[in-house]
Scaffold this motif. Structure first.
Motif, PDB file in Angstrom:
ATOM      1  N   GLU A 162       0.860  -1.182   0.000  1.00  0.00           N
ATOM      2  CA  GLU A 162       0.000   0.000   0.000  1.00  0.00           C
ATOM      3  C   GLU A 162       0.901   1.237   0.000  1.00  0.00           C
ATOM      4  OE1 GLU A 162      -2.146   1.428   3.775  1.00  0.00           O
ATOM      5  OE2 GLU A 162      -3.629   0.202   2.695  1.00  0.00           O
ATOM      6  N   HIS A 163       0.552   2.263  -0.799  1.00  0.00           N
ATOM      7  CA  HIS A 163       1.417   3.443  -0.872  1.00  0.00           C
ATOM      8  C   HIS A 163       0.632   4.694  -1.288  1.00  0.00           C
ATOM      9  CE1 HIS A 163       1.453   1.239  -4.695  1.00  0.00           C
ATOM     10  NE2 HIS A 163       1.484   2.422  -5.279  1.00  0.00           N
ATOM     11  N   TYR A 164       1.121   5.826  -0.810  1.00  0.00           N
ATOM     12  CA  TYR A 164       0.559   7.114  -1.188  1.00  0.00           C
ATOM     13  C   TYR A 164       1.508   8.218  -0.732  1.00  0.00           C
ATOM     14  CZ  TYR A 164      -1.229   7.260   3.667  1.00  0.00           C
ATOM     15  OH  TYR A 164      -1.340   7.231   5.040  1.00  0.00           O
ATOM     16  N   LEU A 165       1.230   9.437  -1.179  1.00  0.00           N
ATOM     17  CA  LEU A 165       2.008  10.612  -0.786  1.00  0.00           C
ATOM     18  C   LEU A 165       1.128  11.550   0.008  1.00  0.00           C
ATOM     19  CD1 LEU A 165       3.776  11.556  -4.158  1.00  0.00           C
ATOM     20  CD2 LEU A 165       4.751  10.297  -2.224  1.00  0.00           C
ATOM     21  N   MET A 166       1.734  12.284   0.939  1.00  0.00           N
ATOM     22  CA  MET A 166       1.011  13.338   1.635  1.00  0.00           C
ATOM     23  C   MET A 166       1.944  14.518   1.872  1.00  0.00           C
ATOM     24  SD  MET A 166       0.142  11.362   5.149  1.00  0.00           S
ATOM     25  CE  MET A 166       1.452  11.017   6.264  1.00  0.00           C
ATOM     26  N   ASN A 167       1.341  15.665   2.081  1.00  0.00           N
ATOM     27  CA  ASN A 167       2.078  16.896   2.316  1.00  0.00           C
ATOM     28  C   ASN A 167       1.654  17.447   3.678  1.00  0.00           C
ATOM     29  OD1 ASN A 167       3.165  19.449   2.372  1.00  0.00           O
ATOM     30  ND2 ASN A 167       2.201  20.159   0.482  1.00  0.00           N
ATOM     31  N   HIS A 168       2.535  17.299   4.658  1.00  0.00           N
ATOM     32  CA  HIS A 168       2.237  17.787   6.010  1.00  0.00           C
ATOM     33  C   HIS A 168       2.788  19.179   6.257  1.00  0.00           C
ATOM     34  CE1 HIS A 168       0.167  14.393   7.603  1.00  0.00           C
ATOM     35  NE2 HIS A 168       1.175  13.563   7.464  1.00  0.00           N
ATOM     36  N   THR A 169       3.204  19.862   5.189  1.00  0.00           N
ATOM     37  CA  THR A 169       3.771  21.199   5.366  1.00  0.00           C
ATOM     38  C   THR A 169       2.701  22.240   5.030  1.00  0.00           C
ATOM     39  OG1 THR A 169       4.568  21.544   3.097  1.00  0.00           O
ATOM     40  CG2 THR A 169       5.983  20.243   4.583  1.00  0.00           C
ATOM     41  N   ASN A 170       3.075  23.503   5.198  1.00  0.00           N
ATOM     42  CA  ASN A 170       2.141  24.581   4.860  1.00  0.00           C
ATOM     43  C   ASN A 170       2.481  25.200   3.501  1.00  0.00           C
ATOM     44  OD1 ASN A 170       4.424  25.984   5.487  1.00  0.00           O
ATOM     45  ND2 ASN A 170       3.548  27.145   7.186  1.00  0.00           N
ATOM     46  N   LYS A 171       3.296  24.483   2.693  1.00  0.00           N
ATOM     47  CA  LYS A 171       3.656  24.951   1.350  1.00  0.00           C
ATOM     48  C   LYS A 171       3.268  23.873   0.333  1.00  0.00           C
ATOM     49  CE  LYS A 171       7.582  27.635   2.927  1.00  0.00           C
ATOM     50  NZ  LYS A 171       9.032  27.733   2.954  1.00  0.00           N
ATOM     51  N   LYS A 172       3.013  24.303  -0.880  1.00  0.00           N
ATOM     52  CA  LYS A 172       2.683  23.382  -1.966  1.00  0.00           C
ATOM     53  C   LYS A 172       3.891  22.478  -2.263  1.00  0.00           C
ATOM     54  CE  LYS A 172       2.828  24.908  -6.180  1.00  0.00           C
ATOM     55  NZ  LYS A 172       2.612  25.633  -7.425  1.00  0.00           N
ATOM     56  N   ALA A 173       3.611  21.234  -2.630  1.00  0.00           N
ATOM     57  CA  ALA A 173       4.661  20.299  -3.053  1.00  0.00           C
ATOM     58  C   ALA A 173       4.311  19.818  -4.459  1.00  0.00           C
ATOM     59  CB  ALA A 173       4.743  19.115  -2.104  1.00  0.00           C
ATOM     60  N   LYS A 174       5.336  19.584  -5.269  1.00  0.00           N
ATOM     61  CA  LYS A 174       5.132  19.135  -6.641  1.00  0.00           C
ATOM     62  C   LYS A 174       6.075  17.966  -6.912  1.00  0.00           C
ATOM     63  CE  LYS A 174       4.528  21.269 -11.147  1.00  0.00           C
ATOM     64  NZ  LYS A 174       4.658  22.545 -11.885  1.00  0.00           N
ATOM     65  N   VAL A 175       5.506  16.857  -7.451  1.00  0.00           N
ATOM     66  CA  VAL A 175       6.274  15.630  -7.646  1.00  0.00           C
ATOM     67  C   VAL A 175       6.049  15.084  -9.057  1.00  0.00           C
ATOM     68  CG1 VAL A 175       6.592  13.239  -6.838  1.00  0.00           C
ATOM     69  CG2 VAL A 175       6.055  15.055  -5.187  1.00  0.00           C
ATOM     70  N   LEU A 176       7.132  14.711  -9.710  1.00  0.00           N
ATOM     71  CA  LEU A 176       7.054  13.928 -10.931  1.00  0.00           C
ATOM     72  C   LEU A 176       7.024  12.480 -10.470  1.00  0.00           C
ATOM     73  CD1 LEU A 176       7.249  13.468 -14.007  1.00  0.00           C
ATOM     74  CD2 LEU A 176       9.737  13.490 -13.734  1.00  0.00           C
ATOM     75  N   TRP A 177       5.955  11.756 -10.807  1.00  0.00           N
ATOM     76  CA  TRP A 177       5.738  10.410 -10.282  1.00  0.00           C
ATOM     77  C   TRP A 177       5.511   9.487 -11.469  1.00  0.00           C
ATOM     78  CZ3 TRP A 177       1.367   9.608  -6.092  1.00  0.00           C
ATOM     79  CH2 TRP A 177       1.558   8.400  -5.407  1.00  0.00           C
ATOM     80  N   ILE A 178       6.264   8.424 -11.557  1.00  0.00           N
ATOM     81  CA  ILE A 178       6.198   7.518 -12.697  1.00  0.00           C
ATOM     82  C   ILE A 178       5.901   6.101 -12.229  1.00  0.00           C
ATOM     83  CG2 ILE A 178       7.480   6.560 -14.665  1.00  0.00           C
ATOM     84  CD1 ILE A 178       9.203   9.175 -14.512  1.00  0.00           C
ATOM     85  N   SER A 179       4.917   5.487 -12.880  1.00  0.00           N
ATOM     86  CA  SER A 179       4.518   4.122 -12.546  1.00  0.00           C
ATOM     87  C   SER A 179       4.755   3.228 -13.765  1.00  0.00           C
ATOM     88  CB  SER A 179       3.030   4.113 -12.191  1.00  0.00           C
ATOM     89  OG  SER A 179       2.577   2.811 -11.966  1.00  0.00           O
ATOM     90  N   THR A 180       5.245   2.034 -13.488  1.00  0.00           N
ATOM     91  CA  THR A 180       5.343   1.013 -14.525  1.00  0.00           C
ATOM     92  C   THR A 180       4.867  -0.293 -13.943  1.00  0.00           C
ATOM     93  OG1 THR A 180       6.768  -0.100 -16.127  1.00  0.00           O
ATOM     94  CG2 THR A 180       7.818   0.594 -14.090  1.00  0.00           C
ATOM     95  N   PRO A 181       3.910  -0.968 -14.531  1.00  0.00           N
ATOM     96  CA  PRO A 181       3.148  -0.518 -15.698  1.00  0.00           C
ATOM     97  C   PRO A 181       2.211   0.623 -15.332  1.00  0.00           C
ATOM     98  CG  PRO A 181       2.181  -2.520 -14.808  1.00  0.00           C
ATOM     99  CD  PRO A 181       3.433  -2.261 -14.022  1.00  0.00           C
ATOM    100  N   PRO A 182       1.601   1.261 -16.314  1.00  0.00           N
ATOM    101  CA  PRO A 182       0.705   2.388 -16.027  1.00  0.00           C
ATOM    102  C   PRO A 182      -0.390   2.020 -15.032  1.00  0.00           C
ATOM    103  CG  PRO A 182       1.143   2.249 -18.365  1.00  0.00           C
ATOM    104  CD  PRO A 182       1.738   1.017 -17.743  1.00  0.00           C
ATOM    105  N   MET A 183      -0.558   2.872 -14.022  1.00  0.00           N
ATOM    106  CA  MET A 183      -1.540   2.586 -12.961  1.00  0.00           C
ATOM    107  C   MET A 183      -2.344   3.821 -12.542  1.00  0.00           C
ATOM    108  SD  MET A 183      -1.299  -0.614 -12.287  1.00  0.00           S
ATOM    109  CE  MET A 183      -2.287  -0.713 -10.807  1.00  0.00           C
ATOM    110  N   PHE A 184      -1.891   5.006 -12.852  1.00  0.00           N
ATOM    111  CA  PHE A 184      -2.527   6.212 -12.307  1.00  0.00           C
ATOM    112  C   PHE A 184      -3.888   6.468 -12.904  1.00  0.00           C
ATOM    113  CE2 PHE A 184       2.048   7.281 -11.693  1.00  0.00           C
ATOM    114  CZ  PHE A 184       2.044   7.328 -10.323  1.00  0.00           C
TER     115      PHE A 184
END
Length: 184
Positions: A162-184
């Motif tokens: 199980e996996h996910y991302l979260m942002n616990h800060t008070n600023k915006k976060a930006k991520v390039l995230w790549i999955s293989t095989p395609p899943m998003f």
């Protein structure tokens, strides 16, 4: 009048590689020698029509597609090609930056996590995932274990947890995230 000579050898090589075959594997399927396939790919020999038809059949195409002047598949994508979706509940924006990525081996997205935002929770699945934090700081939650990933840092894991991302800060976060095989 200008004429351009078609590079048959390069097209055969490109099709062979797209099919994941070595020169030897292609030669074996056609009962030809590896050396002959190499000569064809380097335009040092010309195949007979019957040999060319056989090669194309093994490579999953036909003579009309092989000689068509269709443009190559799109390799460069502009922002106008992206598909974007905002999720106000989870406080994130996702941009699918390669259209129709499901037909490819990888699927890259850009995800912006607003303060206290998070991605969708992904159940375990086959494949691998990679991320590069372009801006801000995120927490990668991988099988309930938390990993802080900051600007300029990367993450990589097998997606069988199980996996996910979260942002616990008070600023915006930006991520390039790549999955293989395609899943998003």
């Amino acid at each position: 009048m200008l004429t351009s000579k078609m590079d048959i050898g390069s097209k055969i090589r490109e099709l062979r590689l797209e099919n994941g075959l070595t020169q030897e594997e292609l030669a074996n399927r056609l009962e030809l020698s590896k050396g002959y396939i190499s000569q064809l790919e380097h335009n040092l020999a010309s195949p007979s029509m019957n040999t060319l038809f056989s090669i194309l059949e093994v490579l999953g195409t036909d003579i009309s597609d092989f000689f068509s002047n269709q443009t190559e598949e799109q390799a460069v994508f502009k922002k106008t090609d992206f598909f974007e979706k905002e999720n106000n509940e989870l406080k994130h924006n996702v941009s699918w930056i390669v259209p129709n990525a499901l037909k490819y081996e990888m699927e890259p997205i850009l995800i912006e996590l607003l303060p206290n935002g998070k991605s969708f929770m992904d159940d375990p699945h086959a494949g691998e995932e990679f991320g590069y934090v372009l801006e801000g700081e995120v927490t990668l939650v991988l099988n309930k274990k938390k990993h802080i990933v900051k600007t300029g840092e990367t993450f990589y894991y097998l997606a069988n947890k199980e996996h996910y991302l979260m942002n616990h800060t008070n600023k915006k976060a930006k991520v390039l995230w790549i999955s293989t095989p395609p899943m998003f």
